[in-house]
Scaffold this motif. Structure first.
Motif, PDB file in Angstrom:
ATOM      1  N   UNK A   1      -1.300  -9.270  -7.180  1.00  0.00           N
ATOM      2  CA  UNK A   1      -1.563  -7.935  -6.635  1.00  0.00           C
ATOM      3  C   UNK A   1      -1.391  -7.986  -5.121  1.00  0.00           C
ATOM      4  N   UNK A   2      -0.623  -7.021  -4.574  1.00  0.00           N
ATOM      5  CA  UNK A   2      -0.382  -6.963  -3.134  1.00  0.00           C
ATOM      6  C   UNK A   2      -0.449  -5.507  -2.691  1.00  0.00           C
ATOM      7  N   UNK A   3      -1.210  -5.233  -1.656  1.00  0.00           N
ATOM      8  CA  UNK A   3      -1.228  -3.908  -1.046  1.00  0.00           C
ATOM      9  C   UNK A   3      -0.186  -3.825   0.060  1.00  0.00           C
ATOM     10  N   UNK A   4       0.419  -2.647   0.228  1.00  0.00           N
ATOM     11  CA  UNK A   4       1.398  -2.429   1.302  1.00  0.00           C
ATOM     12  C   UNK A   4       0.929  -1.230   2.120  1.00  0.00           C
ATOM     13  N   UNK A   5       0.502  -1.503   3.343  1.00  0.00           N
ATOM     14  CA  UNK A   5      -0.080  -0.453   4.194  1.00  0.00           C
ATOM     15  C   UNK A   5       1.018   0.196   5.033  1.00  0.00           C
TER      16      UNK A   5
ATOM     17  N   UNK B   1      -6.056   1.191   4.514  1.00  0.00           N
ATOM     18  CA  UNK B   1      -6.690   0.306   3.536  1.00  0.00           C
ATOM     19  C   UNK B   1      -6.423   0.799   2.125  1.00  0.00           C
ATOM     20  N   UNK B   2      -6.385  -0.137   1.202  1.00  0.00           N
ATOM     21  CA  UNK B   2      -6.312   0.173  -0.230  1.00  0.00           C
ATOM     22  C   UNK B   2      -7.496  -0.463  -0.954  1.00  0.00           C
TER      23      UNK B   2
ATOM     24  N   UNK C   1       0.237  -6.393   2.948  1.00  0.00           N
ATOM     25  CA  UNK C   1       1.318  -6.373   3.933  1.00  0.00           C
ATOM     26  C   UNK C   1       0.986  -5.253   4.910  1.00  0.00           C
ATOM     27  N   UNK C   2       0.753  -5.590   6.164  1.00  0.00           N
ATOM     28  CA  UNK C   2       0.458  -4.570   7.164  1.00  0.00           C
ATOM     29  C   UNK C   2       1.753  -3.951   7.670  1.00  0.00           C
ATOM     30  N   UNK C   3       1.679  -2.727   8.132  1.00  0.00           N
ATOM     31  CA  UNK C   3       2.860  -2.041   8.658  1.00  0.00           C
ATOM     32  C   UNK C   3       3.434  -2.829   9.825  1.00  0.00           C
ATOM     33  N   UNK C   4       4.747  -3.037   9.813  1.00  0.00           N
ATOM     34  CA  UNK C   4       5.418  -3.746  10.891  1.00  0.00           C
ATOM     35  C   UNK C   4       5.621  -2.857  12.102  1.00  0.00           C
ATOM     36  N   UNK C   5       6.227  -3.425  13.133  1.00  0.00           N
ATOM     37  CA  UNK C   5       6.502  -2.629  14.332  1.00  0.00           C
ATOM     38  C   UNK C   5       7.398  -1.447  13.994  1.00  0.00           C
TER      39      UNK C   5
ATOM     40  N   UNK D   1       0.582  -2.223  -4.640  1.00  0.00           N
ATOM     41  CA  UNK D   1      -0.165  -0.996  -4.361  1.00  0.00           C
ATOM     42  C   UNK D   1       0.353  -0.482  -3.031  1.00  0.00           C
ATOM     43  N   UNK D   2       0.917   0.720  -3.055  1.00  0.00           N
ATOM     44  CA  UNK D   2       1.602   1.126  -1.847  1.00  0.00           C
ATOM     45  C   UNK D   2       1.184   2.461  -1.281  1.00  0.00           C
ATOM     46  N   UNK D   3       1.666   2.686  -0.082  1.00  0.00           N
ATOM     47  CA  UNK D   3       1.614   3.990   0.533  1.00  0.00           C
ATOM     48  C   UNK D   3       2.763   4.807  -0.025  1.00  0.00           C
ATOM     49  N   UNK D   4       3.798   5.026   0.785  1.00  0.00           N
ATOM     50  CA  UNK D   4       4.900   5.894   0.369  1.00  0.00           C
ATOM     51  C   UNK D   4       5.842   5.178  -0.597  1.00  0.00           C
ATOM     52  N   UNK D   5       6.472   5.979  -1.473  1.00  0.00           N
ATOM     53  CA  UNK D   5       7.243   5.393  -2.557  1.00  0.00           C
ATOM     54  C   UNK D   5       8.630   4.922  -2.132  1.00  0.00           C
TER      55      UNK D   5
END
Length: 385
Positions: free
Chosen positions: A48-52, A66-67, A92-96, A122-126
C-alpha cells in the motif's frame, strides 16, 4: 533504489495501528515507520502506497496533505481468512513539479512489476494513472486498462495532461502500448458525444452505470482481463460518501466493493489504484478502506488460471454461427468462461498475446442463439484495423 522515494507513515497513524485489538489489520500489517524504517518485505504480496499529489486536478482547491484517514480506517478492520502478507510503505510526497512526482510513481511501479508484488496506490488526482501505465513500457507490450469512473477522461489531447485527459494521453502518446481501455460506471451526461463516438470507433468497452446497477456481474470478465485498474471515488454516489459535493447518482458502497473484489480475483491484474479520495472524510474514508479490504479479499482467492491452459481443467464448447465456429472454454475449477480469438494470423498481430478473451455464460448463450458476443466482435474489428 525506488523505495528511497517513500516517506514513512505519520507517527499518529502508526500509533493508531498499534492501539488496535489483536488480529486486526493494524496489528498484522508491516509498516514503514520513522523509528524502524522500511519493514521486511520478504514474502509480501501486496504493498500500500499513498501519493500526495493532486495539482493536475482542476477541481482541487487544496494540495492533498494526508491519506491517513483511510489508513486508520483500514487498520481498524479485521482481515478475512487470508494468507496474503500486506505492507504499508508510506507516502510519495508531491515533488517540486508534477513531473517529478510522475517520475517517482513510475519508478516505484516498475520496481513492483519486476518483484511481482501488487501495489495498491491511494492517490489524489487520477492523472497518476498515466505514470503507472508508462511503467509497463519496458515490462509488457500491449496492456489492458480499466477505469471505474463516471467519466471517460479522454479530454483534449492537445493540452497538458490533467485528471480529465490522461486516458487520451495513453491512447495518443508513444509508445503505443494500450491494447484495450474499458470504462465501468460511466454516466452519459458527464461525457461528450464526441468521446462516446471515439470509444466506439476504437472498439473499446464501456458499461453504463444503469447496466451495472442492474447486474454487477457484467464487470467480471472486463476486470478479469485487466493489467491495471483505477477507481475514481467520484463514481460513488454522494449519499454513500457523506460528501455534499459528490454526484447524486453513482454506484453504491456495496457495488463498488463488489467491483474491487472482482479486480482482486483477477490473476492478470498487476496494479490497483483508488484515486480522488483527497476530498473525502468520514464515510468516504471508511468506504475507501473497505474497497481496499475487498481487493485483498479477492486477491487471497485468486485461482492462478492466467495464462489459461485449455489443455486441462476445461470443458470445450463449439458453437457454429454463419461461417464461423466460436470456441468457448469453461473452467472446471472456477466455472469461469473464455472465448477463443481465432483471427490471429500474422506474427506482428497485436492480439498475439490475447488468444483467449474472458467472457461469461451469457456470451455462450448468445452464440447458441446465433448472436456474436459484443466483446468478441470488438476484438475482431480491432484486429482488422
Amino acid at each position: 533504489m525506488a523505495l528511497e522515494f517513500l516517506k514513512p507513515i505519520e507517527d499518529a497513524a502508526v500509533m493508531h495501528a498499534k492501539m488496535q485489538p489483536k488480529q486486526t489489520i493494524g496489528e498484522t500489517i508491516r509498516l514503514h515507520t520513522a523509528e524502524e524504517g522500511l519493514p521486511d518485505l520478504n514474502g509480501v504480496q501486496i504493498i500500500i502506497i499513498g501519493i500526495l499529489e493532486n495539482r493536475r486536478d482542476a477541481n482541487a482547491l487544496f494540495q492533498v496533505e494526508t491519506l491517513d484517514q483511510v489508513r486508520e480506517k483500514f487498520y481498524e478492520l479485521y482481515p478475512g481468512n487470508w494468507s496474503t502478507i500486506i505492507a504499508d510503505l508510506g507516502d510519495v510526497h508531491a515533488g517540486e513539479t508534477v513531473e517529478d512526482t510522475y517520475y517517482v510513481v513510475r519508478q516505484l511501479t516498475e520496481h513492483f512489476l519486476r518483484e511481482e508484488v501488487v501495489p495498491v496506490f491511494l492517490g489524489g488526482s487520477q492523472d497518476l494513472m498515466y505514470p503507472i501505465y508508462r511503467a509497463f513500457d519496458e515490462y509488457q507490450h500491449m496492456i489492458n486498462v480499466v477505469n471505474v469512473d463516471c467519466r471517460f477522461d479522454l479530454g483534449d489531447i492537445e493540452l497538458p495532461i490533467t485528471s480529465r485527459s490522461y486516458i487520451g494521453k495513453m491512447i495518443t502518446m508513444e509508445p503505443y502500448n494500450l491494447f484495450n481501455y474499458s470504462n465501468l460506471g460511466f454516466q452519459t451526461y458527464f461525457n461528450s458525444q464526441d468521446e462516446i463516438d471515439l470509444l466506439d470507433r476504437m472498439y473499446f468497452d464501456a458499461i453504463r452505470l444503469g447496466h451495472l446497477e442492474q447486474d454487477i456481474t457484467l464487470s467480471e470478465p472486463v476486470l478479469r482481463d485487466a493489467d491495471m485498474v483505477g477507481f475514481d471515488m467520484s463514481v460513488v454516489r454522494a449519499s454513500d460518501l457523506a460528501f455534499a459535493k459528490a454526484n447524486p447518482n453513482g454506484l453504491d458502497g456495496k457495488q463498488i466493493c463488489s467491483l474491487s473484489r472482482y479486480a482482486g480475483i483477477s490473476d492478470r491484474l498487476k496494479v490497483f489504484g483508488i484515486f480522488e479520495i483527497n476530498k473525502e472524510r468520514n464515510t468516504g474514508a471508511q468506504l475507501a478502506a473497505e474497497i481496499m479490504w475487498y481487493f485483498i479479499e479477492g486477491y487471497n482467492y485468486r485461482s492462478l488460471e492466467y495464462p489459461m491452459d485449455v489443455s486441462k481443467d476445461c470443458l470445450l464448447y463449439k458453437v457454429p454461427i454463419d461461417d464461423q465456429i466460436l470456441i468457448f472454454y469453461k473452467s472446471t475449477m472456477t466455472g469461469r468462461w473464455w472465448i477463443e480469438l481465432p483471427f490471429i494470423s500474422n506474427v506482428n498481430n497485436k492480439l498475439k498475446q490475447h488468444t483467449l478473451l474472458p467472457c461469461d455464460r451469457r456470451d455462450y448463450e448468445l452464440a447458441c442463439d446465433q448472436v456474436f458476443p459484443d466483446r468478441w466482435l470488438k476484438a475482431r474489428r480491432k484486429n482488422e484495423i
